[in-house]
Design an enzyme around this catalytic site. Structure first.
Site, PDB file in Angstrom:
ATOM      1  N   HIS A   8       0.834  -1.199   0.000  1.00 31.10           N
ATOM      2  CA  HIS A   8       0.000   0.000   0.000  1.00 31.10           C
ATOM      3  C   HIS A   8       0.869   1.251   0.000  1.00 31.10           C
ATOM      4  O   HIS A   8       2.060   1.185   0.290  1.00 31.10           O
ATOM      5  CB  HIS A   8      -0.968   0.016   1.193  1.00 31.10           C
ATOM      6  CG  HIS A   8      -0.308   0.060   2.532  1.00 31.10           C
ATOM      7  ND1 HIS A   8      -0.131  -1.062   3.308  1.00 31.10           N
ATOM      8  CD2 HIS A   8       0.231   1.077   3.244  1.00 31.10           C
ATOM      9  CE1 HIS A   8       0.473  -0.732   4.433  1.00 31.10           C
ATOM     10  NE2 HIS A   8       0.701   0.574   4.420  1.00 31.10           N
ATOM     11  N   ARG A  12      -1.660  10.892   4.365  1.00 32.21           N
ATOM     12  CA  ARG A  12      -2.325  11.515   5.508  1.00 32.21           C
ATOM     13  C   ARG A  12      -3.376  12.484   4.980  1.00 32.21           C
ATOM     14  O   ARG A  12      -3.079  13.274   4.086  1.00 32.21           O
ATOM     15  CB  ARG A  12      -1.308  12.256   6.380  1.00 32.21           C
ATOM     16  CG  ARG A  12      -0.404  11.328   7.144  1.00 32.21           C
ATOM     17  CD  ARG A  12       0.564  12.096   8.043  1.00 32.21           C
ATOM     18  NE  ARG A  12       1.355  11.187   8.838  1.00 32.21           N
ATOM     19  CZ  ARG A  12       2.507  10.648   8.438  1.00 32.21           C
ATOM     20  NH1 ARG A  12       3.021  10.961   7.261  1.00 32.21           N
ATOM     21  NH2 ARG A  12       3.161   9.818   9.215  1.00 32.21           N
ATOM     22  N   GLU A  59      -3.700   3.501   1.716  1.00 27.71           N
ATOM     23  CA  GLU A  59      -4.028   3.614   3.140  1.00 27.71           C
ATOM     24  C   GLU A  59      -4.184   5.097   3.420  1.00 27.71           C
ATOM     25  O   GLU A  59      -3.229   5.865   3.284  1.00 27.71           O
ATOM     26  CB  GLU A  59      -2.902   3.043   3.993  1.00 27.71           C
ATOM     27  CG  GLU A  59      -3.093   3.296   5.485  1.00 27.71           C
ATOM     28  CD  GLU A  59      -1.865   2.935   6.313  1.00 27.71           C
ATOM     29  OE1 GLU A  59      -1.789   3.416   7.453  1.00 27.71           O
ATOM     30  OE2 GLU A  59      -0.987   2.203   5.814  1.00 27.71           O
ATOM     31  N   HIS A  77       3.109  11.621  -7.339  1.00 23.17           N
ATOM     32  CA  HIS A  77       1.742  11.206  -7.624  1.00 23.17           C
ATOM     33  C   HIS A  77       1.579   9.717  -7.378  1.00 23.17           C
ATOM     34  O   HIS A  77       2.546   8.987  -7.240  1.00 23.17           O
ATOM     35  CB  HIS A  77       1.362  11.528  -9.078  1.00 23.17           C
ATOM     36  CG  HIS A  77       2.229  10.842 -10.082  1.00 23.17           C
ATOM     37  ND1 HIS A  77       3.347  11.432 -10.637  1.00 23.17           N
ATOM     38  CD2 HIS A  77       2.188   9.590 -10.620  1.00 23.17           C
ATOM     39  CE1 HIS A  77       3.928  10.586 -11.475  1.00 23.17           C
ATOM     40  NE2 HIS A  77       3.247   9.455 -11.475  1.00 23.17           N
ATOM     41  N   GLU A 125      -2.213  10.370 -11.083  1.00 28.43           N
ATOM     42  CA  GLU A 125      -1.988  10.290 -12.524  1.00 28.43           C
ATOM     43  C   GLU A 125      -2.805   9.132 -13.074  1.00 28.43           C
ATOM     44  O   GLU A 125      -2.776   8.026 -12.538  1.00 28.43           O
ATOM     45  CB  GLU A 125      -0.514  10.049 -12.836  1.00 28.43           C
ATOM     46  CG  GLU A 125      -0.245   9.944 -14.328  1.00 28.43           C
ATOM     47  CD  GLU A 125       1.205   9.634 -14.659  1.00 28.43           C
ATOM     48  OE1 GLU A 125       1.663  10.055 -15.729  1.00 28.43           O
ATOM     49  OE2 GLU A 125       1.878   8.957 -13.844  1.00 28.43           O
TER      50      GLU A 125
END
Length: 138
Positions: A8, A12, A59, A77, A125
């Site tokens: 993952h 934040r 996440e 990105h 992207e």
């Protein structure tokens, strides 16, 4: 580490519900799981296009009470392959998403890309699936 794989990417976020709505309603991911840690005051939400056992997911981490972050200059990105970049961007705009670079060939090549900005300013992207495995080559 030849048998490793990316599990993952963690971002934040300042408003977890707004971010979950963006990634599910606008981008088309599924909320796979969500849990609160009351002792350390944060919530994690994992989103993806399929089962975590099959591919990488996002996440989203919400630290309770923190509403914004300085994204810094190192972040680039998250890339997502799509079958039809033009109709995908139309659907994203219709759902209220912010397409910051319209679909078209990458500079100096033929791979078709577009960029979308999420509610926290992270760039996503989009890459045409038929070209996604070749990278950004001509």
């Amino acid at each position: 580490m030849s048998n490793g794989r990316i599990l993952h990417t963690m971002l934040r976020v300042g408003d977890l519900e707004k971010s979950i709505a963006f990634y599910t309603d606008v981008i088309g991911m599924h909320l796979l799981r969500k849990n609160d840690n009351t002792e350390y005051k944060y919530t994690l939400a994992f989103l993806g296009f399929g089962d975590e056992k099959q591919g990488a997911v996002l996440e989203l981490t919400y630290n309770w009470g923190v509403t914004e972050y300085d994204l810094g200059s190192a972040y680039g990105h998250v890339a997502i392959g799509v079958d039809d970049i033009y109709s995908t961007c139309d659907a994203i705009k219709a759902a209220g998403g912010n397409v910051t670079r319209e679909p078209g060939p990458v500079k100096g090549g033929t791979t078709e890309i577009a960029f979308v900005k999420d509610p926290d300013g992270y760039m996503i992207e989009l890459i045409q699936n038929k070209q996604a495995n070749a990278g950004l080559e001509g």
